[in-house]
Enzyme design. Structure first.
Site, PDB file in Angstrom:
ATOM      1  N   ASP A 183      -9.804   4.802  -1.999  1.00 35.58           N
ATOM      2  CA  ASP A 183      -8.690   5.351  -2.766  1.00 35.58           C
ATOM      3  C   ASP A 183      -9.271   6.095  -3.963  1.00 35.58           C
ATOM      4  OD1 ASP A 183      -9.429   3.400  -4.602  1.00 35.58           O
ATOM      5  OD2 ASP A 183      -7.362   2.799  -5.022  1.00 35.58           O
TER       6      ASP A 183
ATOM      7  N   TYR B 245      -6.699   6.000   4.621  1.00 36.44           N
ATOM      8  CA  TYR B 245      -6.843   5.003   3.564  1.00 36.44           C
ATOM      9  C   TYR B 245      -5.991   3.769   3.839  1.00 36.44           C
ATOM     10  CZ  TYR B 245      -5.725   2.259  -0.424  1.00 36.44           C
ATOM     11  OH  TYR B 245      -5.495   1.158  -1.221  1.00 36.44           O
TER      12      TYR B 245
ATOM     13  N   GLU C 107       0.822  -1.208   0.000  1.00 38.82           N
ATOM     14  CA  GLU C 107       0.000   0.000   0.000  1.00 38.82           C
ATOM     15  C   GLU C 107       0.857   1.260   0.000  1.00 38.82           C
ATOM     16  OE1 GLU C 107      -3.053   0.282  -0.580  1.00 38.82           O
ATOM     17  OE2 GLU C 107      -3.661  -1.815  -0.433  1.00 38.82           O
TER      18      GLU C 107
END
Length: 297
Positions: free
Chosen positions: A143, A125, A42
């Site tokens: 996202d 996020y 990520e």
């Protein structure tokens, strides 16, 4: 905010079925992948395309398979391994997060939102993505891709607002399935749909499973009402490009470099400004001999 007259729950089977048939075979999505591996993916994927991230992620995980391994690395080692992924401060923040995980969580990536958000470099996020994709918890993963799909399918907008709004968060929360396992597939399915089909510039509506229910399509695919608020900065000639040149030279250097040994593209003022910024950001350090290198400690 206008809302599609379609019930959002009707989108669920369409998204899940499409994802089951079209998902990419990415290594961080393999069942049983550790939360650490998901965290690394990520962070790397922030503003960097998958095609560049995948080989870097594989090398990274082979070298530093857990937080303790990365925590023991020097900043210089981390920055060299980050190579050309861009935004190298992400690499140092990831190392800082590894140190915090080692020291505060016994080497295991935490699973609560509060604990995740307390890690360096982990925002809302990333915390939600780890909870959903690594731990199977119900969470709202928003996202850019998810925001765009929901804006078009439910709100009839070409693109979401430049900044995430509370109303947008509430709408996304309302359509996340209650079952944790299903919610994780919903989140990743929307992300994949936005990445492969419902793209920003050239959406492939003819291949979209939501085409017949999409509020944006039914409205005639209107233009982006927020276009004037979006700013795009060219790469060529920017300080970002200058910083990248300097970082590339220092990554490749065996010994610290004098300023006269650093890249020269005919603009010493920009070079000196970019170099000072790298030092201030902790990405470069100055030796007692006034030479430059990646940070060693």
């Amino acid at each position: 905010m206008t809302t599609s007259s379609e019930h959002p729950e009707r989108l669920l089977p369409l998204v899940l079925d499409w994802y089951a048939r079209h998902r990419r075979d990415l290594p961080w999505r393999v069942p049983g992948t550790s939360a650490w591996a998901v965290l690394v993916s990520e962070v790397m994927l922030q503003q960097t395309p998958v095609v560049r991230v995948e080989p870097a992620w594989r090398e990274w995980m082979q070298r530093w398979p857990d937080p303790a391994a990365l925590a023991a690395a020097t900043p210089a080692e981390v920055l060299r391994a980050w190579d050309r992924l861009g935004y190298p401060r992400r690499a140092l923040r990831l190392r800082d997060a590894a140190i915090a995980i080692r020291d505060r969580h016994g080497g295991t990536v935490p699973r609560t939102t509060a604990e995740l958000r307390a890690l360096p470099g982990v925002g809302s996020y990333t915390a939600a993505a780890i909870r959903s994709f690594a731990y199977g918890e119900r969470d709202v993963v928003l996202d850019t891709n998810v925001r765009r799909v929901l804006a078009r399918a439910l709100d009839g907008a070409a693109l979401p607002a430049p900044s995430l709004t509370r109303a947008e968060e509430r709408r996304a929360e309302a359509v996340v399935p209650a079952d944790p396992a299903t919610s994780a597939r919903w989140n990743i399915g929307l992300m994949e749909l936005g990445a492969l089909v419902c793209t920003a510039r050239a959406p492939r509506c003819g291949s979209c499973p939501l085409a017949h229910t999409c509020a944006w399509r039914r409205a005639g695919a209107p233009g982006d009402v927020h276009a004037a608020r979006r700013r795009t900065q060219p790469w060529q000639g920017t300080d970002r490009q200058a910083r990248g040149r300097l970082m590339a030279a220092l990554r490749d250097a065996v010994e610290p470099l004098a300023v006269t040994e650093l890249p020269d593209w005919g603009d010493e003022t920009q070079r000196d400004r970019a170099l000072a910024g790298l030092v201030a950001d902790g990405l470069v350090e100055v030796t007692p001999q006034a030479r430059y290198r990646l940070p060693e400690g």
